[in-house]
Design an enzyme around this catalytic site. Structure first.
Site, PDB file in Angstrom:
ATOM      1  N   CYS A   1       0.823  -1.214   0.000  1.00 43.81           N
ATOM      2  CA  CYS A   1       0.000   0.000   0.000  1.00 43.81           C
ATOM      3  C   CYS A   1       0.863   1.273   0.000  1.00 43.81           C
ATOM      4  CB  CYS A   1      -0.957  -0.047   1.179  1.00 43.81           C
ATOM      5  SG  CYS A   1      -2.411   0.960   0.893  1.00 43.81           S
TER       6      CYS A   1
ATOM      7  N   HIS B   1      -3.312  -5.613   2.743  1.00 46.14           N
ATOM      8  CA  HIS B   1      -2.851  -5.774   4.128  1.00 46.14           C
ATOM      9  C   HIS B   1      -3.352  -7.130   4.632  1.00 46.14           C
ATOM     10  CE1 HIS B   1      -1.601  -1.606   4.408  1.00 46.14           C
ATOM     11  NE2 HIS B   1      -2.762  -1.240   3.891  1.00 46.14           N
TER      12      HIS B   1
ATOM     13  N   ARG C   1     -12.793   6.188  -0.443  1.00 48.14           N
ATOM     14  CA  ARG C   1     -11.876   5.302   0.293  1.00 48.14           C
ATOM     15  C   ARG C   1     -12.158   3.880  -0.176  1.00 48.14           C
ATOM     16  NH1 ARG C   1      -8.083   7.178   3.222  1.00 48.14           N
ATOM     17  NH2 ARG C   1      -7.110   5.139   3.406  1.00 48.14           N
TER      18      ARG C   1
HETATM   19  N1  GLN Z   1      -2.255   6.808   2.563  1.00 48.19           N
HETATM   20  C1  GLN Z   1      -2.303   5.983   1.368  1.00 48.19           C
HETATM   21  C2  GLN Z   1      -3.710   5.944   0.778  1.00 48.19           C
HETATM   22  O1  GLN Z   1      -4.643   6.269   1.492  1.00 48.19           O
HETATM   23  C3  GLN Z   1      -1.849   4.570   1.702  1.00 48.19           C
HETATM   24  C4  GLN Z   1      -2.793   3.857   2.687  1.00 48.19           C
HETATM   25  C5  GLN Z   1      -2.209   2.559   3.230  1.00 48.19           C
HETATM   26  O2  GLN Z   1      -0.996   2.384   3.302  1.00 48.19           O
HETATM   27  N2  GLN Z   1      -3.106   1.628   3.653  1.00 48.19           N
HETATM   28  O3  GLN Z   1      -3.901   5.584  -0.359  1.00 48.19           O
END
Ligand code: GLN
Length: 244
Positions: free
Chosen positions: A94, A195, A128
């Site tokens: 990520c 993740h 998101r």
């Molecule tokens: N901050 C980055 C995004 O929101 C990565 C998020 C993360 O590492 N889960 O895309």
């Protein structure tokens, strides 16, 4: 035999338990009698990848990624670029994955010029992308397998000509929720939005990373088979829950 593992930014990019990937790699090495050592490199500390076989970079919030910029510019970006060109095995998750690309423009419009080791860029969105995931990836022997995990990001990543997707999205959003791609594979770099941590429920993928690192260091390396019944049961439980 042994492998040296480096965990980059465990202090900043470790919001979603990605350290579990290192625990999984070390355990699967130890079960095969292969030693491993972990070096943790934090903000402000020197990054020397000369003797590193496996590099892990975890995920983090936009703010934390912005915090890294001066530290990357102070030398780590160059070290990462040359190590990747030299074939180091990398698992980037990520935010850590986004960081290896050219830039990340957060949804508030902050432009983070990142490492530039991979031909990809990321643009933050108001959407998101959160939830459990199933990705289909092709193993080196050509057979297809699945990766289960979860994702939580607002960044949409777009791959350039010089790289290929790690997997195809079966359930979830993947790189951007639009083109069906997930993650990236370039040289020995494996980037993913997954993740979980990713590796414990995806033992074949963990072994692919270990095999890649061992072959780079020792030439041919055969990993003896392990009893992955528990891991596969956990994997399949998620697969059957997500794919009706
Ligand atoms: N901050 C980055 C995004 O929101 C990565 C998020 C993360 O590492 N889960 O895309």
């Amino acid at each position: 035999m042994e492998l040296n593992i480096c965990h980059l930014y465990p202090d900043v990019l470790n919001l979603y338990g990605d350290t579990g990937n290192i625990l999984c790699m070390r355990r699967r090495l130890a079960w095969r009698g292969i030693n491993s050592a972990v070096q943790r490199v934090r903000v402000g500390e020197k990054l020397d990848l000369t003797n590193c076989d496996l590099l892990l970079i975890g995920g983090g919030q936009d703010f934390e990624q912005e915090v890294l910029l001066p530290d990357l510019r102070a030398g780590k970006s160059e070290t990462l670029r040359s190590a990747i060109e030299d074939g180091i095995c990398v698992l980037a998750i990520c935010g850590g994955y986004q960081m290896l690309g050219q830039y990340y423009e957060t949804w508030q419009g902050v432009r983070c010029d990142f490492v530039g080791a991979l031909d990809l860029y990321t643009v933050g969105s108001q959407q998101r992308m959160i939830g459990n995931t199933v990705y289909r990836f092709r193993k080196p022997d050509g057979s297809e397998s699945t990766l289960v995990g979860f994702e939580n990001h607002s960044g949409k990543t777009w791959l350039g000509e010089g790289v290929e997707a790690l997997a195809r999205v079966e359930v979830g959003y993947g790189n951007n929720g639009e083109d069906g791609t997930e993650g990236v594979h370039f040289k020995n770099v494996f980037g993913s939005y997954s993740h979980g941590p990713l590796l414990p429920k995806n033992p074949a993928f963990c072994d692919l990373l270990l095999q890649t690192a061992l072959e780079r260091r020792y030439g041919r390396a055969e990993l003896e088979a392990l009893d992955d019944s528990a891991e596969q049961a956990a994997h399949d439980a998620m697969l059957h829950r997500l794919i009706k």
